[in-house]
Design an enzyme around this catalytic site. Structure first.
Site, mmCIF file in Angstrom:
data_model
loop_
_atom_site.group_PDB
_atom_site.id
_atom_site.type_symbol
_atom_site.label_atom_id
_atom_site.label_comp_id
_atom_site.label_asym_id
_atom_site.label_seq_id
_atom_site.Cartn_x
_atom_site.Cartn_y
_atom_site.Cartn_z
ATOM 1 N N LYS A 1 18.014 9.346 69.381
ATOM 2 C CA LYS A 1 17.439 10.591 69.841
ATOM 3 C C LYS A 1 17.868 11.764 68.964
ATOM 4 O O LYS A 1 17.181 12.773 68.897
ATOM 5 C CB LYS A 1 17.891 10.898 71.265
ATOM 6 N N ASP B 1 26.852 7.701 58.529
ATOM 7 C CA ASP B 1 28.310 7.745 58.546
ATOM 8 C C ASP B 1 28.853 6.451 57.926
ATOM 9 O O ASP B 1 28.857 6.311 56.712
ATOM 10 C CB ASP B 1 28.752 7.929 60.001
ATOM 11 N N PHE C 1 33.223 16.562 64.110
ATOM 12 C CA PHE C 1 32.240 16.212 65.122
ATOM 13 C C PHE C 1 31.456 17.453 65.522
ATOM 14 O O PHE C 1 32.036 18.460 65.924
ATOM 15 C CB PHE C 1 32.935 15.598 66.341
ATOM 16 N N ARG D 1 22.576 18.702 73.165
ATOM 17 C CA ARG D 1 21.522 18.428 72.188
ATOM 18 C C ARG D 1 20.606 19.634 72.004
ATOM 19 O O ARG D 1 20.035 19.834 70.941
ATOM 20 C CB ARG D 1 20.645 17.259 72.644
#
Length: 155
Positions: free
Chosen positions: A24, A81, A131, A144
């Site tokens: 997503k 990543d 992060f 999000r």
């Protein structure tokens, strides 16, 4: 975004690539990227779920809606990543016999790779090992919707 869109348009001039987004987190990125590509192209989406600690623990939750045999495919992900997910996805798509197969990512962390030989051709930014949330990135399915990126330590 304009630079990535222009580069893709140059590379695929006269062809109609299909951008395959990995749901997503890719939604804001693939939407902006699609608008920045001034040639005809298609969009399709897959969704993967991971379990365990290796690429063998990845499975499809949603597969493509259209066939990609003979098509020029660009796999789109928000971040690459370790490369394990992109490696699994590349292998899964390659057996479907696309004309070409490359990857585009907004963020790249090549220093964290656990696999080599990924078809990463289009990279927005190489980022540090931090992060982020916002612009499609989440923390426990929250944040999000933030219009910009924020470091988690800033919360």
């Amino acid at each position: 975004m304009r630079e990535l869109g222009a580069e893709i348009a140059r590379d695929y001039e006269g062809r109609e690539p299909v951008l395959v987004g990995s749901l997503k987190a890719c939604i804001p990125f693939i939407t902006d990227l699609s608008r920045a590509i001034p040639i005809h192209h298609n969009l399709d989406f897959i969704e993967l779920a991971g379990y365990g600690e290796d690429a063998e623990g990845i499975r499809f939750l949603k597969d493509l809606d259209a066939e990609i045999e003979g098509r020029h495919v660009i796999l789109v992900d928000a971040v690459i990543d370790t490369g394990m997910t992109m490696h699994y996805l590349t292998r899964s798509m390659a057996v479907r016999d696309p004309a070409s197969l490359h990857a585009a990512t907004l963020f790249d962390r090549p220093y964290r790779r656990l696999v080599d030989d990924l078809p990463v051709r289009y990279v927005g930014f190489t980022i540090p090992d931090e992060f982020f949330v916002g612009y499609g990135f989440e923390l426990e399915e929250r944040y999000r919707n933030l219009p910009d990126l924020r470091l988690v330590r800033d919360f």
